[in-house]
Design a protein around this motif. Sequence first.
Motif, PDB file in Angstrom:
ATOM      1  N   LEU A  61     -16.010 -12.424  -3.070  1.00 12.41           N
ATOM      2  CA  LEU A  61     -15.016 -12.307  -4.134  1.00 12.41           C
ATOM      3  C   LEU A  61     -14.523 -10.869  -4.140  1.00 12.41           C
ATOM      4  O   LEU A  61     -15.321  -9.932  -4.209  1.00 12.41           O
ATOM      5  CB  LEU A  61     -15.628 -12.650  -5.494  1.00 12.41           C
ATOM      6  CG  LEU A  61     -14.728 -12.415  -6.710  1.00 12.41           C
ATOM      7  CD1 LEU A  61     -13.537 -13.364  -6.685  1.00 12.41           C
ATOM      8  CD2 LEU A  61     -15.517 -12.578  -7.992  1.00 12.41           C
ATOM      9  N   VAL A  62     -13.204 -10.695  -4.050  1.00  5.32           N
ATOM     10  CA  VAL A  62     -12.608  -9.364  -4.051  1.00  5.32           C
ATOM     11  C   VAL A  62     -11.809  -9.200  -5.338  1.00  5.32           C
ATOM     12  O   VAL A  62     -10.967 -10.041  -5.657  1.00  5.32           O
ATOM     13  CB  VAL A  62     -11.680  -9.161  -2.836  1.00  5.32           C
ATOM     14  CG1 VAL A  62     -11.085  -7.763  -2.846  1.00  5.32           C
ATOM     15  CG2 VAL A  62     -12.424  -9.413  -1.542  1.00  5.32           C
ATOM     16  N   VAL A  63     -12.079  -8.130  -6.060  1.00  2.94           N
ATOM     17  CA  VAL A  63     -11.340  -7.815  -7.279  1.00  2.94           C
ATOM     18  C   VAL A  63     -10.318  -6.735  -6.928  1.00  2.94           C
ATOM     19  O   VAL A  63     -10.676  -5.657  -6.467  1.00  2.94           O
ATOM     20  CB  VAL A  63     -12.283  -7.333  -8.397  1.00  2.94           C
ATOM     21  CG1 VAL A  63     -11.498  -6.998  -9.650  1.00  2.94           C
ATOM     22  CG2 VAL A  63     -13.345  -8.392  -8.680  1.00  2.94           C
ATOM     23  N   VAL A  64      -9.039  -7.063  -7.149  1.00  4.64           N
ATOM     24  CA  VAL A  64      -7.935  -6.169  -6.812  1.00  4.64           C
ATOM     25  C   VAL A  64      -7.223  -5.767  -8.098  1.00  4.64           C
ATOM     26  O   VAL A  64      -6.842  -6.635  -8.888  1.00  4.64           O
ATOM     27  CB  VAL A  64      -6.924  -6.880  -5.872  1.00  4.64           C
ATOM     28  CG1 VAL A  64      -5.760  -5.956  -5.531  1.00  4.64           C
ATOM     29  CG2 VAL A  64      -7.603  -7.386  -4.618  1.00  4.64           C
ATOM     30  N   ARG A  65      -7.051  -4.469  -8.318  1.00  2.00           N
ATOM     31  CA  ARG A  65      -6.229  -4.010  -9.434  1.00  2.00           C
ATOM     32  C   ARG A  65      -4.754  -4.198  -9.060  1.00  2.00           C
ATOM     33  O   ARG A  65      -4.379  -3.989  -7.895  1.00  2.00           O
ATOM     34  CB  ARG A  65      -6.493  -2.539  -9.754  1.00  2.00           C
ATOM     35  CG  ARG A  65      -7.870  -2.256 -10.317  1.00  2.00           C
ATOM     36  CD  ARG A  65      -8.009  -0.794 -10.754  1.00  2.00           C
ATOM     37  NE  ARG A  65      -7.255   0.169  -9.969  1.00  2.00           N
ATOM     38  CZ  ARG A  65      -7.723   0.789  -8.879  1.00  2.00           C
ATOM     39  NH1 ARG A  65      -8.956   0.543  -8.451  1.00  2.00           N
ATOM     40  NH2 ARG A  65      -6.966   1.654  -8.237  1.00  2.00           N
ATOM     41  N   ALA A  66      -3.926  -4.562  -9.995  1.00  2.00           N
ATOM     42  CA  ALA A  66      -2.508  -4.810  -9.724  1.00  2.00           C
ATOM     43  C   ALA A  66      -1.835  -3.589  -9.085  1.00  2.00           C
ATOM     44  O   ALA A  66      -0.950  -3.744  -8.232  1.00  2.00           O
ATOM     45  CB  ALA A  66      -1.793  -5.212 -11.008  1.00  2.00           C
ATOM     46  N   ASP A  67      -2.265  -2.378  -9.447  1.00  2.00           N
ATOM     47  CA  ASP A  67      -1.647  -1.179  -8.877  1.00  2.00           C
ATOM     48  C   ASP A  67      -2.071  -0.923  -7.423  1.00  2.00           C
ATOM     49  O   ASP A  67      -1.555  -0.019  -6.779  1.00  2.00           O
ATOM     50  CB  ASP A  67      -1.917   0.044  -9.741  1.00  2.00           C
ATOM     51  CG  ASP A  67      -3.388   0.437  -9.825  1.00  2.00           C
ATOM     52  OD1 ASP A  67      -4.256  -0.311  -9.319  1.00  2.00           O
ATOM     53  OD2 ASP A  67      -3.679   1.499 -10.404  1.00  2.00           O
ATOM     54  N   GLN A  68      -2.986  -1.730  -6.896  1.00  2.00           N
ATOM     55  CA  GLN A  68      -3.388  -1.606  -5.497  1.00  2.00           C
ATOM     56  C   GLN A  68      -2.566  -2.510  -4.580  1.00  2.00           C
ATOM     57  O   GLN A  68      -2.698  -2.433  -3.364  1.00  2.00           O
ATOM     58  CB  GLN A  68      -4.867  -1.975  -5.338  1.00  2.00           C
ATOM     59  CG  GLN A  68      -5.808  -0.984  -5.979  1.00  2.00           C
ATOM     60  CD  GLN A  68      -7.243  -1.449  -5.880  1.00  2.00           C
ATOM     61  OE1 GLN A  68      -7.589  -2.519  -6.377  1.00  2.00           O
ATOM     62  NE2 GLN A  68      -8.075  -0.647  -5.244  1.00  2.00           N
ATOM     63  N   VAL A  69      -1.726  -3.365  -5.137  1.00  2.00           N
ATOM     64  CA  VAL A  69      -0.926  -4.296  -4.343  1.00  2.00           C
ATOM     65  C   VAL A  69       0.344  -3.586  -3.873  1.00  2.00           C
ATOM     66  O   VAL A  69       1.089  -3.020  -4.678  1.00  2.00           O
ATOM     67  CB  VAL A  69      -0.568  -5.555  -5.156  1.00  2.00           C
ATOM     68  CG1 VAL A  69       0.289  -6.502  -4.314  1.00  2.00           C
ATOM     69  CG2 VAL A  69      -1.828  -6.255  -5.641  1.00  2.00           C
ATOM     70  N   VAL A  70       0.562  -3.640  -2.561  1.00  2.00           N
ATOM     71  CA  VAL A  70       1.774  -3.076  -1.963  1.00  2.00           C
ATOM     72  C   VAL A  70       2.575  -4.204  -1.327  1.00  2.00           C
ATOM     73  O   VAL A  70       2.056  -5.288  -1.080  1.00  2.00           O
ATOM     74  CB  VAL A  70       1.451  -1.980  -0.924  1.00  2.00           C
ATOM     75  CG1 VAL A  70       0.739  -0.803  -1.575  1.00  2.00           C
ATOM     76  CG2 VAL A  70       0.641  -2.530   0.229  1.00  2.00           C
ATOM     77  N   ALA A  71       3.849  -3.947  -1.051  1.00  2.00           N
ATOM     78  CA  ALA A  71       4.738  -4.997  -0.552  1.00  2.00           C
ATOM     79  C   ALA A  71       4.398  -5.451   0.870  1.00  2.00           C
ATOM     80  O   ALA A  71       4.291  -6.647   1.139  1.00  2.00           O
ATOM     81  CB  ALA A  71       6.184  -4.529  -0.610  1.00  2.00           C
ATOM     82  N   GLY A  72       4.276  -4.510   1.799  1.00  2.00           N
ATOM     83  CA  GLY A  72       4.101  -4.894   3.198  1.00  2.00           C
ATOM     84  C   GLY A  72       3.067  -4.060   3.928  1.00  2.00           C
ATOM     85  O   GLY A  72       2.484  -3.115   3.386  1.00  2.00           O
ATOM     86  N   VAL A  73       2.870  -4.401   5.183  1.00  2.00           N
ATOM     87  CA  VAL A  73       1.874  -3.729   6.023  1.00  2.00           C
ATOM     88  C   VAL A  73       2.172  -2.233   6.185  1.00  2.00           C
ATOM     89  O   VAL A  73       1.253  -1.417   6.105  1.00  2.00           O
ATOM     90  CB  VAL A  73       1.728  -4.449   7.386  1.00  2.00           C
ATOM     91  CG1 VAL A  73       0.842  -3.659   8.339  1.00  2.00           C
ATOM     92  CG2 VAL A  73       1.166  -5.853   7.175  1.00  2.00           C
ATOM     93  N   ASP A  75       3.416  -0.225   4.078  1.00  2.00           N
ATOM     94  CA  ASP A  75       2.975   0.412   2.832  1.00  2.00           C
ATOM     95  C   ASP A  75       1.449   0.529   2.803  1.00  2.00           C
ATOM     96  O   ASP A  75       0.896   1.522   2.320  1.00  2.00           O
ATOM     97  CB  ASP A  75       3.450  -0.392   1.618  1.00  2.00           C
ATOM     98  CG  ASP A  75       4.957  -0.548   1.592  1.00  2.00           C
ATOM     99  OD1 ASP A  75       5.650   0.471   1.736  1.00  2.00           O
ATOM    100  OD2 ASP A  75       5.433  -1.682   1.435  1.00  2.00           O
ATOM    101  N   ALA A  76       0.762  -0.490   3.296  1.00  2.00           N
ATOM    102  CA  ALA A  76      -0.702  -0.458   3.335  1.00  2.00           C
ATOM    103  C   ALA A  76      -1.193   0.627   4.283  1.00  2.00           C
ATOM    104  O   ALA A  76      -2.120   1.369   3.961  1.00  2.00           O
ATOM    105  CB  ALA A  76      -1.256  -1.819   3.763  1.00  2.00           C
ATOM    106  N   VAL A  77      -0.564   0.726   5.441  1.00  2.00           N
ATOM    107  CA  VAL A  77      -0.952   1.756   6.411  1.00  2.00           C
ATOM    108  C   VAL A  77      -0.780   3.142   5.785  1.00  2.00           C
ATOM    109  O   VAL A  77      -1.654   4.010   5.913  1.00  2.00           O
ATOM    110  CB  VAL A  77      -0.145   1.619   7.720  1.00  2.00           C
ATOM    111  CG1 VAL A  77      -0.369   2.813   8.636  1.00  2.00           C
ATOM    112  CG2 VAL A  77      -0.508   0.320   8.426  1.00  2.00           C
ATOM    113  N   ALA A  78       0.311   3.347   5.061  1.00  2.00           N
ATOM    114  CA  ALA A  78       0.545   4.634   4.398  1.00  2.00           C
ATOM    115  C   ALA A  78      -0.530   4.910   3.340  1.00  2.00           C
ATOM    116  O   ALA A  78      -0.977   6.048   3.179  1.00  2.00           O
ATOM    117  CB  ALA A  78       1.929   4.659   3.767  1.00  2.00           C
ATOM    118  N   ALA A  79      -0.957   3.869   2.631  1.00  2.00           N
ATOM    119  CA  ALA A  79      -1.981   4.027   1.587  1.00  2.00           C
ATOM    120  C   ALA A  79      -3.363   4.283   2.172  1.00  2.00           C
ATOM    121  O   ALA A  79      -4.256   4.705   1.454  1.00  2.00           O
ATOM    122  CB  ALA A  79      -2.017   2.776   0.700  1.00  2.00           C
TER     123      ALA A  79
END
Length: 118
Positions: A61-73, A75-79
């Motif tokens: 089970l993974v708990v994700v905060r809404a502010d951790q969601v990015v649009a695309g890959v 954006d994730a690489v940058a984060a």
Amino acid sequence: MESRVPLGGDAREALRGIVEAADAVVTACHVAVAETGTIVLDHDAADQGPRALTLVPDYHLVVVRADQVVAGVPDAVAALVGVRTQTWISGPSATSDIELERVEGVHGPRTLEVVITR
């Protein structure tokens, strides 16, 4: 950000026993990708655990905060700049046996659930 110190000797064996006995694990994540449904774990973060912790139990089970969601890959690489130990997860692990029948949970949990919080 809290860092982990590599485990050695008795501590490593104790962790191995805990991981092998666990039926389920709950973690946070570093970033989640809306476009692909991918979550990315940072295994140097205390709330995401060592890699084995997320690969051995049958349920994750993974708990994700809404502010951790990015649009695309991209954006994730940058984060993830500066994050050394990563696991990218886009669903439960799966493979096909010799008869081409899908088998889940071979290289990780059979069930992956994600909860997004505010």
